[in-house]
Design a protein around this motif. Structure first.
Motif: not given
Lengths: 373, 265
Positions: B166-167, B169-170, B173-176, B191
């Motif tokens: 996956h990107s 981006c994931v 987001k997991l890291k904030g 992306p």
């Protein structure tokens, strides 16, 4: 009910933080990050993004100076409370080899207690929805449940609507309803920095007694009410009114708009990961090189990844159109059949934080427009 | 669940590359001793002169194919390996040296070398999978050492490595980490880029450079359209996709759209 409305000063708000920390809670609230407002540990009212606000557009967010020294003069940002209640990564269990035996131990336990300060109406609605999904059925997510039970919610009525907000049209805000312990409305900090406050639980009432407060005047109550009313009238967006959205989507599963949006969609998963109600996770097994210890980890997943729908032999939703449709129809339509309410709270994060600015309200409008037109 | 009787034999091979990915293996520090116990390191010139000939259970291949000699040698490596795993952007897409695929390599040789006639090279740099069957690809320029250990652990244990396609981006987001493109207008390949680095650059407020190559189902045209709106010109777009994974399909197709033959400056 007006008798329930009290007023506290900024000093009493500081006392509230002190009392919560003194009780051993991690107090979490909005703070200034690198060009964004994020949710982190706070110790003082000075940790709030004082005097800052944000400008939000589809695919754009800028933190800018506000006209006054408000603590809560911005709208929701990139962080979501689920990062504390439903963490992005968690170890579920761990195992080790001991001779001929395999010892398995549960992990991921959490004894922390929390107080969230600055929870918005849409976010309270989202927490209620995650409560339903993760603890309301036969299979309870105990990790979420423990964290949730150990959390006090101190909400704030929004004094400003963001450019991508549409909670008013989703019936989730801007006035806080949901399961709060205390709800604040920040009055203009021009003279004295005051907050109209209302307790929503016995715990909230006790806290108010401890920090002290005075009854709100009629004028203050009216002012607080008008602040929220004004916010409702200045929403950046709205879900199209007079459209039965769940029905519309269910009836248009083969609409050409899905293909159009797929041409713009990056399938990057940002929308789902910033969504305060999206709850999907996957698990990954890890093992050390020696083959002696193992662990199963859970992390946020997204219906936009290929692995998400992987069954034996491959993914089920191979096209981006099918993945976007899965996300949007679940959020706005099938969620209702599954959990009894819409999965969208109108916070607008999926619009702001989409790198290419895809707007869920516009997508609905496009399908509705082509329907009636 | 019985303990392993025989340690798998590991070989590490180098083709056209900078050695950085092999060094990631040596860089494993805490895990390197565990690895040396878990496998028999039978061929690894970067680390040891000892050489065990014969067959290898796992071959790690770094680098791309840029010479006629290597185009033959890779078949020999394949023949001698049960599992052939390619590591790094050179091996998975052709690497930075695949910029030659967009240009005239004899011209490059003439500019760079005093005696270009000594240089014998192919006109292209191509990934290993263009030449032989590959069992697994580990992305990155360089590869991420945590992913390397995870992948080796998975192969030794006979399970699927957790190296999602996956990107980036994931990972943000997991890291904030807040989106640098949305919050700062930074040009970011995240992306459309394969995860694995742990969102290294966005964590320091930089856009992603695409070191891990295209993600699954990449939509580079949509990203380019947005970057144009944010002010990036055609030349900028052509260059954005023309780095360590310039020859990866999704990036190559996109850069070629914008490439205005802007010379070799």
């Amino acid at each position: 009910m007006n008798a329930d409305k009290r007023v506290i000063t900024d000093e009493q708000l500081q006392k509230l933080i002190d009392v919560l920390i003194g009780a051993g809670r991690r107090v979490l609230g909005p703070v200034r990050g690198d060009g964004v407002v994020v949710y982190e540990d706070i110790q003082s009212v000075n940790d709030f993004p004082v005097g800052l606000t944000d400008e939000q557009t589809p695919g754009g967010y800028r933190l800018v100076e506000a006209a006054d020294q408000s603590y809560f003069g911005f709208s929701v940002g990139p962080h979501v409370w689920k990062k504390f209640l439903h963490p992005s990564q968690i170890e579920l269990w761990r195992a080790r080899r001991e001779g001929e035996n395999l010892i398995i131990e549960a992990s991921g336990g959490n004894n922390e207690t929390y107080a969230f300060i600055g929870v918005r109406a849409c976010e309270l609605a989202a927490i209620s929805k995650q409560d339903r999904v993760l603890t309301g059925g036969d299979y309870v997510d105990t990790h979420y449940q423990t964290r949730r039970e150990n959390t006090l919610l101190i909400a704030v009525n929004c004094g400003k609507a963001g450019g991508c907000c549409f909670c008013a049209s989703m019936g989730t805000g801007p006035e806080v309803r949901g399961p709060f312990d205390l709800a604040l409305t920040e009055l203009s900090p021009a003279d004295e920095h005051l907050f109209v406050v209302e307790a929503g639980s016995p715990a909230g009432q006790e806290l108010l007694l401890e920090i002290g407060s005075r009854p709100a005047t009629e004028h203050e109550i009216e002012t607080a009410k008008s602040i929220v009313e004004r916010t409702a009238l200045t929403m950046g967006r709205s879900m199209p009114p007079d459209v039965d959205v769940p029905r519309l989507l269910a009836d248009n599963l083969l609409h050409p708009r899905w293909q159009e949006v797929a041409e713009r969609c990056l399938s990057c998963a940002n929308c789902t990961l910033v969504c305060p109600t999206c709850f999907c996770t996957t698990v990954e097994d890890i093992s050390d090189l020696a083959g002696e210890s193992f662990a199963r980890e859970r992390r946020w997943d997204s219906c936009f990844t290929m692995d998400f729908s992987y069954l034996h032999g491959g993914g089920v939703r191979n096209t981006v159109a099918s993945r976007y449709r899965q996300w949007m129809t679940h959020k706005l339509s099938t969620w209702i059949e599954q959990f009894g309410s819409s999965g969208c709270v109108g916070c607008g994060r999926c619009i702001t934080w989409c790198p290419v600015g895809i707007d869920i309200t516009q997508e609905v409008q496009a399908i509705a427009g082509a329907q009636t037109g | 669940m019985t303990g392993r009787q025989i340690r798998p034999r590991l070989a590490v091979w180098k083709f056209a590359s900078c050695d950085g990915c092999q060094l990631s293996l040596l860089d494993c520090e805490d895990e390197i001793l565990g690895l040396a116990e878990a496998v028999e390191i039978a061929y690894f010139p970067e680390a040891t002169r000892a050489e065990i000939s014969g067959h290898y259970d796992i071959s790690l291949v770094e680098g791309s194919i840029t010479t006629a000699h290597d185009a033959v040698r890779i078949h020999e490596v394949r023949r001698r390996s049960t599992k052939l795993i390619v590591i790094g952007a050179c091996a998975t897409s052709g690497g930075i040296q695949a910029l030659r695929n967009f240009s005239d390599v004899t011209e490059y040789a003439r500019i760079v070398y005093a005696r270009p006639e000594y240089i014998e090279t192919l006109s292209t740099s191509t990934p290993i999978a263009d030449h032989v069957r590959v069992d697994f690809e580990l992305r990155g320029c360089p590869i991420n050492k945590r992913q390397l250990v995870e992948m080796l652990g998975a192969f030794i244990a006979g399970r699927r490595p957790a190296t999602p396609a996956h990107s980036v981006c994931v990972e943000c987001k997991l890291k904030g980490v807040a989106c640098v493109m949305v919050a700062h207008g930074a040009p970011c390949l995240g992306p459309v880029t394969h995860a694995g680095c742990g969102a290294l650059c966005p964590s320091y407020n930089r856009g992603c450079y695409g070191c891990f190559g295209p993600k699954e189902t990449p939509n580079a045209p949509a990203l380019s359209a947005r970057l144009s709106e944010l002010g990036m010109d055609q030349r900028g777009l052509a260059r954005l996709y023309s780095t360590f994974n310039a020859n990866a399909d999704a990036f190559r197709q996109e850069s070629e759209k914008y490439d205005q033959q802007d010379g070799q400056d």
